[in-house]
Design an enzyme around this catalytic site. Structure first.
Site, PDB file in Angstrom:
ATOM      1  CG  ASP A 171     106.866   9.955  46.973  1.00  0.00           C
ATOM      2  OD1 ASP A 171     105.837  10.206  47.617  1.00  0.00           O
ATOM      3  OD2 ASP A 171     107.201   8.795  46.650  1.00  0.00           O
ATOM      4  CD  GLU A 175     102.060   6.423  49.743  1.00  0.00           C
ATOM      5  OE1 GLU A 175     101.605   6.002  48.676  1.00  0.00           O
ATOM      6  OE2 GLU A 175     103.294   6.565  49.942  1.00  0.00           O
ATOM      7  CG  ASP A 191     101.635  10.312  46.343  1.00  0.00           C
ATOM      8  OD1 ASP A 191     102.800  10.740  46.244  1.00  0.00           O
ATOM      9  OD2 ASP A 191     101.333   9.309  47.017  1.00  0.00           O
TER      10      ASP A 191
HETATM   11 CO    CO Z   1     106.660   7.234  47.409  1.00  0.00          CO
HETATM   12 ZN    ZN Z   2     104.111   9.275  47.508  1.00  0.00          ZN
END
Ligand code: CO
Ligand code: ZN
Length: 337
Positions: free
Chosen positions: A167, A199, A222
């Protein structure tokens, strides 16, 4: 073809949590350069890689955030122990014992105050030990506001990749691979591959990138959770190895039904393995893209990932390849919504 694991390690080698994305931006730009028509950055630090298309196509913004969660130094005590706050969602009880690294290469380990029980551990009960014995000595290596990242190893096992910051660096790799695939010929659409900033602290980068670019269509990439681990609290129909996950909704948006249908049709036509994804909590860059200016068709392709926001996340390499193939096939062809 870009190797998924090697490219991940290349762009993950830097310390670039939210607000400090410059190092990862440089690393991504280097990989993207051979396939790009232009590469620019905006004031917040979003990296915008443009691929020209044929006239008359749609203007498409693809977005994968390049920032990671991280730790920011707030205080150094007399003995040289470093207190920190979080950049993005950090699970404090998961941190004791985790090795960390600062941008200048200084290494340390996260530890917990002796008086606390692990289950009750909050971020203010944690500190970073860099192996010194005074504040003065610590300040030779680390200053207030310096940022640190997990220094855990990346490796392959079974069908999976284990690494910190899948991530969202694995989605950056997915977009880079899609860029490489679309570069084989001129796409029907004008493409902006955005590697967005901040983000993890509230989809801030994608918000301004979408406003500035004014695309017809937005597609985020994502990670998402999976339902395939033992005894999970709430069942979830999304598995590592189940293929590209076409997002239906999450906490930040209900994806454009027309876009979802077009993505699924594209996957079927091109024989690409896919699954549907509903994430009950959490959001993505797609949420702010959808509501930018007069609004746009927005959606998201997700990489099913276990142990998100822990120091060792896990995903399946085939899902990355399937997602890149789906994105490339979709944005290369004429789109009617
Ligand atoms: Co994240
Ligand atoms: Zn993410």
């Amino acid at each position: 073809m870009l190797d998924i694991f090697d490219t991940l390690c290349e762009i993950n080698a830097c310390v670039s949590p939210s607000g400090s994305e410059e190092a990862v931006s440089v690393a991504i730009a280097k990989v993207a350069a051979p396939f790009a028509d232009s590469i620019t950055t905006d004031a917040l630090g979003n990296l915008i890689v443009k691929k020209n298309g044929k006239p008359g196509g749609k203007k498409i913004m693809l977005s994968a955030h390049m920032d990671s969660i991280g730790l920011v130094v707030t205080y150094i005590d007399d003995k040289g122990y470093i207190r920190f706050s979080n950049l993005g969602g950090i699970n404090a009880p998961g941190l004791p014992g985790t090795p960390v690294r600062f941008g200048n290469g200084t290494r340390g380990v996260v530890a917990m105050e002796g008086k606390v029980k692990l289950a009750d551990c909050k971020i203010q009960n944690l500190y970073i030990d860099i192996g010194v014995s005074s504040r003065e000595e610590a300040e030779k290596y680390v200053k207030i506001a310096d940022v640190a990242a997990f220094d855990t190893p990346a490796f392959r096992t079974g069908n999976c990749i284990v690494s910190p910051y899948l991530d969202n660096r694995i989605s950056c790799v997915t977009l880079l691979r899609a860029l490489e695939l679309v570069s084989a010929s001129t796409p029907e659409n004008e493409l902006y591959f955005v590697f967005s900033v901040q983000e993890e602290v509230g989809t801030r980068g994608a918000q301004v990138a979408a406003f500035g670019l004014e695309p017809d269509l937005g597609l985020a990439v994502d990670v998402t959770r999976t339902g395939d681990t033992p005894e999970i609290a709430v069942p979830m129909a999304c598995d590592a190895g189940g293929g590209a996950a076409v997002k239906i909704m999450d906490g930040s948006l209900i994806c454009s039904p027309k876009l979802v249908a077009a993505l699924e049709k594209c996957a079927e036509t091109n024989n690409i393995k896919y699954q549907r994804e509903i994430l009950l909590n959490g959001g993505t860059d797609a949420g702010v893209m959808q509501r930018s200016k007069g609004g746009m068709h927005a959606g998201c392709i997700s990489i099913p990932t276990r142990y998100i926001h822990s120091p060792q996340e896990m995903c399946c390499e085939s899902d990355v390849a399937d997602s890149a193939a789906l994105i490339a096939a979709f944005v290369s062809a004429k789109i009617e919504l």
